[in-house]
Design a protein around this motif. Structure first.
Motif, PDB file in Angstrom:
ATOM      1  N   SER A  74      41.024  38.421  48.143  1.00 51.15           N
ATOM      2  CA  SER A  74      42.354  38.692  47.802  1.00 51.15           C
ATOM      3  C   SER A  74      42.258  39.588  47.829  1.00 51.15           C
ATOM      4  N   ALA A  75      42.098  40.920  48.383  1.00 50.63           N
ATOM      5  CA  ALA A  75      42.683  42.271  48.393  1.00 50.63           C
ATOM      6  C   ALA A  75      43.909  42.211  49.311  1.00 50.63           C
ATOM      7  N   HIS A  76      43.431  41.352  50.155  1.00 49.17           N
ATOM      8  CA  HIS A  76      45.281  41.293  51.100  1.00 49.17           C
ATOM      9  C   HIS A  76      46.187  40.557  50.500  1.00 49.17           C
ATOM     10  N   ASP A  77      45.802  39.072  49.539  1.00 46.63           N
ATOM     11  CA  ASP A  77      46.564  38.609  49.713  1.00 46.63           C
ATOM     12  C   ASP A  77      48.298  39.444  48.724  1.00 46.63           C
ATOM     13  N   HIS A  78      49.413  38.562  47.861  1.00 50.62           N
ATOM     14  CA  HIS A  78      50.116  38.960  47.856  1.00 50.62           C
ATOM     15  C   HIS A  78      50.300  39.362  46.122  1.00 50.62           C
ATOM     16  N   ILE A  79      51.044  40.320  45.944  1.00 50.83           N
ATOM     17  CA  ILE A  79      50.242  40.861  44.082  1.00 50.83           C
ATOM     18  C   ILE A  79      50.604  39.053  43.178  1.00 50.83           C
ATOM     19  N   LYS A  82      48.837  46.842  34.934  1.00 52.47           N
ATOM     20  CA  LYS A  82      50.497  47.234  34.584  1.00 52.47           C
ATOM     21  C   LYS A  82      50.531  48.351  36.535  1.00 52.47           C
ATOM     22  N   ARG A  83      48.907  48.967  35.968  1.00 52.20           N
ATOM     23  CA  ARG A  83      49.391  49.776  37.217  1.00 52.20           C
ATOM     24  C   ARG A  83      49.294  49.339  38.832  1.00 52.20           C
ATOM     25  N   SER A  84      48.299  48.569  38.997  1.00 51.40           N
ATOM     26  CA  SER A  84      47.650  47.849  39.938  1.00 51.40           C
ATOM     27  C   SER A  84      48.584  46.765  40.269  1.00 51.40           C
ATOM     28  N   MET A  85      50.171  46.493  40.071  1.00 52.94           N
ATOM     29  CA  MET A  85      50.604  45.312  40.609  1.00 52.94           C
ATOM     30  C   MET A  85      52.427  46.497  40.273  1.00 52.94           C
ATOM     31  N   LYS A  86      52.268  47.362  40.272  1.00 52.39           N
ATOM     32  CA  LYS A  86      52.979  47.939  40.900  1.00 52.39           C
ATOM     33  C   LYS A  86      54.438  48.551  41.679  1.00 52.39           C
ATOM     34  N   ASN A  87      53.511  48.426  43.343  1.00 53.08           N
ATOM     35  CA  ASN A  87      53.670  48.134  44.508  1.00 53.08           C
ATOM     36  C   ASN A  87      52.335  47.701  45.277  1.00 53.08           C
ATOM     37  N   ARG A  88      52.627  46.993  46.301  1.00 57.89           N
ATOM     38  CA  ARG A  88      51.838  46.996  47.086  1.00 57.89           C
ATOM     39  C   ARG A  88      50.174  47.330  48.066  1.00 57.89           C
ATOM     40  N   LYS A  89      50.676  48.612  47.844  1.00 56.89           N
ATOM     41  CA  LYS A  89      49.613  49.468  48.281  1.00 56.89           C
ATOM     42  C   LYS A  89      48.580  50.218  47.332  1.00 56.89           C
ATOM     43  N   LEU A  90      49.213  49.864  46.203  1.00 51.95           N
ATOM     44  CA  LEU A  90      48.504  49.925  44.867  1.00 51.95           C
ATOM     45  C   LEU A  90      47.417  48.470  44.414  1.00 51.95           C
ATOM     46  N   TRP A  91      48.514  47.699  44.997  1.00 50.85           N
ATOM     47  CA  TRP A  91      47.274  46.441  44.238  1.00 50.85           C
ATOM     48  C   TRP A  91      46.097  45.537  45.723  1.00 50.85           C
ATOM     49  N   GLU A  92      46.454  46.471  46.994  1.00 54.18           N
ATOM     50  CA  GLU A  92      44.814  46.498  47.700  1.00 54.18           C
ATOM     51  C   GLU A  92      44.269  47.865  47.339  1.00 54.18           C
ATOM     52  N   ILE A  93      44.681  48.686  47.606  1.00 51.71           N
ATOM     53  CA  ILE A  93      43.131  50.229  46.746  1.00 51.71           C
ATOM     54  C   ILE A  93      43.037  49.301  45.285  1.00 51.71           C
ATOM     55  N   LYS A 104      45.518  56.401  39.298  1.00 53.76           N
ATOM     56  CA  LYS A 104      46.202  57.374  39.228  1.00 53.76           C
ATOM     57  C   LYS A 104      46.295  58.200  40.363  1.00 53.76           C
ATOM     58  N   GLU A 105      45.112  58.604  41.038  1.00 48.98           N
ATOM     59  CA  GLU A 105      45.279  59.129  41.782  1.00 48.98           C
ATOM     60  C   GLU A 105      46.157  58.623  43.316  1.00 48.98           C
ATOM     61  N   ALA A 106      45.634  58.227  43.583  1.00 47.89           N
ATOM     62  CA  ALA A 106      46.748  57.071  44.769  1.00 47.89           C
ATOM     63  C   ALA A 106      48.192  56.772  44.278  1.00 47.89           C
ATOM     64  N   ASP A 107      48.417  57.082  43.254  1.00 45.81           N
ATOM     65  CA  ASP A 107      49.783  56.414  42.526  1.00 45.81           C
ATOM     66  C   ASP A 107      50.633  58.071  42.805  1.00 45.81           C
ATOM     67  N   ASN A 108      49.853  59.033  42.241  1.00 47.30           N
ATOM     68  CA  ASN A 108      50.458  60.586  42.751  1.00 47.30           C
ATOM     69  C   ASN A 108      50.235  60.204  43.427  1.00 47.30           C
ATOM     70  N   ASP A 109      49.896  60.628  44.662  1.00 43.43           N
ATOM     71  CA  ASP A 109      50.037  60.991  46.172  1.00 43.43           C
ATOM     72  C   ASP A 109      50.936  60.227  47.358  1.00 43.43           C
TER      73      ASP A 109
END
Length: 111
Positions: free
Chosen positions: A20-25, A34-45, A106-111
Motif C-alpha cells: 500500500s506504500a504507493h497508493d493514495h493517502i 496525523k503526521r503520516s497523513m500530512k502529505n504524500r511524501k510522508l505517507w510513502e515514507i 519527524k526527521e523527514a518532516d523537518n527536512d
C-alpha cells in the motif's frame, strides 16, 4: 504462543503495508497517524519504513516465540503470569515499531 502468533501477523502486515506504500493517502488502511497523513511524501515514507520495522519485529517475535514453544516442551512452565510476560513483550515490540516510525517521519518532516 502469543509472541509467535503476533510475529506471524506482523510479517503478513508488513507485506500488506509495503503493497500500500504507493497508493493514495486513505483513512482505512496503512500506517495512519496525523503526521503520516500530512502529505504524500510522508505517507510513502511511513508505509515503507513501518513495513521494514514490522518485518523485523515479526521475524524477532517469530524466532523468540518458536524458541519459547520448543523450550516449554522440555521445561513446562508452571507460572500463571506467563501470558502477561508474553503480552508485555508484544506491547514493547509494537511500541518500538511506532516510536521508530514516528521518529523517522519527524526527521523527514523537518527536512
Amino acid at each position: 504462543m502469543l509472541i509467535l502468533i503476533c510475529g506471524i501477523g506482523a510479517i503478513i502486515g508488513s507485506f500488506m503495508l509495503r503493497a500500500s506504500a504507493h497508493d493514495h493517502i486513505n483513512k482505512v488502511f496503512g500506517y495512519r497517524t496525523k503526521r503520516s497523513m500530512k502529505n504524500r511524501k510522508l505517507w510513502e515514507i511511513s508505509q515503507v519504513y513501518a513495513a521494514k520495522m514490522m518485518l523485523f519485529a515479526g521475524i524477532a517475535n517469530g524466532f523468540i516465540g518458536g524458541l519459547i514453544m520448543i523450550a516449554t516442551r522440555f521445561f513446562p512452565y508452571k507460572n500463571e503470569y506467563y501470558l502477561f510476560i508474553e503480552l508485555l513483550w508484544v506491547i514493547v515490540m509494537w511500541s518500538l515499531v511506532f516510536a521508530l516510525t514516528e521518529k523517522k517521519l519527524k526527521e523527514a518532516d523537518n527536512d
